[in-house]
Write a protein that holds these residues in place. Structure first.
Motif, PDB file in Angstrom:
ATOM      1  N   PRO A  49       6.637  17.590  11.078  1.00 26.94           N
ATOM      2  CA  PRO A  49       7.396  18.624  10.358  1.00 26.94           C
ATOM      3  C   PRO A  49       6.970  20.043  10.712  1.00 26.94           C
ATOM      4  CG  PRO A  49       5.954  17.379   8.868  1.00 26.94           C
ATOM      5  CD  PRO A  49       5.960  16.656  10.164  1.00 26.94           C
ATOM      6  N   ASN A  99       8.325  12.496   9.506  1.00 27.93           N
ATOM      7  CA  ASN A  99       9.090  13.729   9.702  1.00 27.93           C
ATOM      8  C   ASN A  99       9.282  14.481   8.390  1.00 27.93           C
ATOM      9  OD1 ASN A  99      12.401  14.750  10.280  1.00 27.93           O
ATOM     10  ND2 ASN A  99      10.678  15.539  11.428  1.00 27.93           N
ATOM     11  N   LYS A 100       9.386  13.749   7.279  1.00 28.12           N
ATOM     12  CA  LYS A 100       9.593  14.379   5.970  1.00 28.12           C
ATOM     13  C   LYS A 100       8.283  14.702   5.258  1.00 28.12           C
ATOM     14  CE  LYS A 100      14.168  12.403   5.103  1.00 28.12           C
ATOM     15  NZ  LYS A 100      14.984  11.518   4.214  1.00 28.12           N
TER      16      LYS A 100
END
Length: 587
Positions: free
Chosen positions: A165, A185-186
């Motif tokens: 990220p 990714n989050k």
């Protein structure tokens, strides 16, 4: 060629190109097709050309402009806008991708005709029977341009960088099919070792998916998945792509780059298939004006004018030439609405705007039939997918929706601004929609034209009311369009969020039954069209000009054109023309 001779040649080429650009710009205002053909010839602005008696033959009149091949194996084309970034992990636009694909190569690469995955840096791979594990085996001896070996660890680091990220990659969600990649990714997962990307040795990359993904090999060849040089990035930071700093592994090297003018590429001597590269140089000019692109192609400066760089009003005339190519294309032109701003956070306002766009008249009158009117967010051509009903043109219902939002007859509605990047077609479409909304809804609309970089920044930062957008499929599946609009996706850029929509897109990634999966995606698209954070306008088709002596460029459904094996055929008149692929040129 010696360094001093090369510098002199560049200076002459730049001088000639500047002269051609000034001359072409003089004709940038709309002119009649006859004038475009008869009065836009520009002399002495391209690379040296070989001339023979056949050039003056009557047969050459069937082509649009100069068809004299260059004296050397130099291929020149219109790149379009200056790339925002050609760092593969950060690239997001078509010009970005064209540059990145010349400089880098992934595990697989696209077949020039079909775009099917072919061996690239990996010479073979295996897939387990359950479809969950892909094992890629890298070619022996592959190297970066500085001589360092390309290893599986380079691919692992590059892919983890994309989904980190902190990188801010807009395509981070592209790798969501990989186990735990979406969670990483989050920021829900911080241990990279739990992500399904492993490099057990220098030549082996093992990818574990969260669910079988039939199009995964197509994802692997997308430019987001190209490897990037860790040492160069850590040493130079954002300046690592400068010609003096860049390290790459693809078929070409970046020999010269002058921002907002041109890129020059030369073959990479360390590339594993260097012996089959026939070009000695590729030059991509960053020219955004469509009339100028057409003029420079006609004069022989450009050997290829890709789709999107021809003035739409002249396409009916250009179709009559043999070097014009037309074909289907997985792309949709649309407007996005900033749902974080009032009054556009009101679904009734958004419905009013999309119902009051006359797509038929835009395609017929403005674009002269070069595009199909389109009311869906997914294009045609996906096997097994039946899209929901398209958004119609219904100004009466649009007025009812606007009244429900509290703005009967447009009273009290604030002035709306349409953001678009520099292009005559974007302006003309904006002006047409401006008139539609004023006439049918009573809304005051202004147009905001920004150059590419500022436009992208404004769209990304949600600094707009309504923005011109387009999306081109990354792989042949409706998910490539619909996944863009899940909450927080880097390509959403509308601020829209819908929990049911997110759940459907997520569920489709785990559904093994093809029919059920397509039904799930259809339901998701129906929600997207009903909530209207987007206004579909037309379905793209490719309309491009390719000189008859250029070999190796074909029509493809994603408008992706690998240039590695393009070559110049100086005896083209003696050889049969190449079949363009999906369609022959339009009759």
């Amino acid at each position: 060629m010696t360094p001093s001779a090369l510098r002199l040649a560049r200076s002459i080429a730049a001088f000639r190109f500047a002269a051609a650009l000034r001359a072409a710009a003089a004709y940038s205002a709309p002119v009649a097709p006859v004038a475009l053909v008869c009065t836009l010839a520009l002399a002495g602005c391209g690379a040296p050309r070989t001339q023979d008696a056949a050039t003056a033959a009557a047969g050459d009149a069937a082509y649009f402009g100069d068809v004299t091949p260059p004296a050397r194996d130099v291929f020149t084309f219109a790149l379009g806008a200056e790339p925002e970034s050609f760092d593969p992990g950060l690239a997001s636009g078509q010009p970005d991708g064209r540059v990145a694909r010349l400089l880098f190569e992934g595990l697989t690469r696209e077949d020039a005709r079909t775009l099917e995955p072919r061996p690239g840096q990996a010479y073979r791979w295996e897939i387990t029977p359950d479809g969950l594990t892909y094992t890629f085996h890298l070619r022996p001896g592959i190297a970066w341009s500085n001589g360092a070996p390309v290893t599986a660890a380079d691919f692992r680091w590059s892919w983890l960088r994309v989904i980190n990220p902190a990188t801010g990659a807009r395509y981070g969600n592209l790798l969501a099919p990989i186990k735990n990649a979406e969670e990483f990714n989050k920021g829900k997962l911080t241990d990279e070792n739990q992500v399904g990307i492993q490099a057990p040795d220098d030549s082996t990359l093992v990818i574990t998916l969260r669910a079988p993904t039939s199009y995964f090999l197509y994802l692997v060849q997308y430019y987001t998945c190209l490897p990037t040089p860790r040492a160069a990035i850590e040493k130079y930071g954002v300046r690592w792509t400068r010609p003096e700093n860049i390290v790459n592994n693809g078929p070409f090297l970046l020999d010269h780059w002058r921002q907002n003018e041109r890129f020059e590429f030369v073959p990479n001597p360390r590339y594993w298939d260097r012996k089959n590269i026939r070009l000695e140089r590729i030059v991509g000019w960053t020219v955004e004006d469509l009339n100028t692109c057409a003029n420079l192609y006609k004069s022989g400066v450009f050997d290829w004018n890709p789709s999107g760089y021809l003035p739409s009003q002249f396409i009916p005339h250009l179709r009559t030439f043999k070097d014009f190519r037309h074909g289907p294309y997985q792309g949709v032109y649309y407007y996005s609405i900033n749902t974080t701003r009032k009054p556009y956070d009101d679904v009734w306002v958004r419905r009013a705007l999309t119902l009051c766009v006359d797509r038929e008249s835009i395609a017929r009158d403005l674009l002269k039939g070069s595009r199909d009117p389109w009311g869906n967010m997914t294009p045609s051509g996906y096997p097994g997918y039946q899209p929901p009903p398209a958004v119609p043109y219904d100004p009466e219902k649009a007025r009812e929706c606007l009244a429900k939002a509290g703005y009967p007859g447009g009273k009290g509605f604030p002035k709306l601004s349409i953001l678009f990047n520099t292009s005559e077609d974007h302006r003309r479409i904006g002006e047409a929609i401006q008139q539609m909304w004023k006439r049918e809804l009573g809304i005051e609309v202004e147009l905001s034209n920004q150059e590419w970089g500022s436009y992208l920044q404004a769209a990304t930062n949600l600094d707009y009311d309504v923005a011109r957008r387009s999306w081109i499929g990354d792989y042949l599946d409706p998910n490539t369009f619909l996944a863009c609009f899940i909450t927080g996706d880097g390509n959403n850029r509308s601020g829209w969020s819908n929990a049911r929509y997110d759940a459907l897109i997520h569920a489709s990634g785990f559904e093994l039954d093809v029919a059920k999966r397509m039904a799930t995606l259809r339901e998701a698209e129906a929600i997207l069209l009903d909530e209207a954070p987007v206004i579909p306008i037309y379905h793209y088709s490719t309309n491009e000009m390719v000189k008859p002596y250029v070999r190796g460029i074909y029509i493809t459904p994603l408008d992706v054109h690998p240039l590695t094996y393009v070559w110049i055929d100086r005896q083209w008149r003696e050889h049969p023309p190449e079949v363009a692929s999906l369609e022959t040129r339009a009759k």
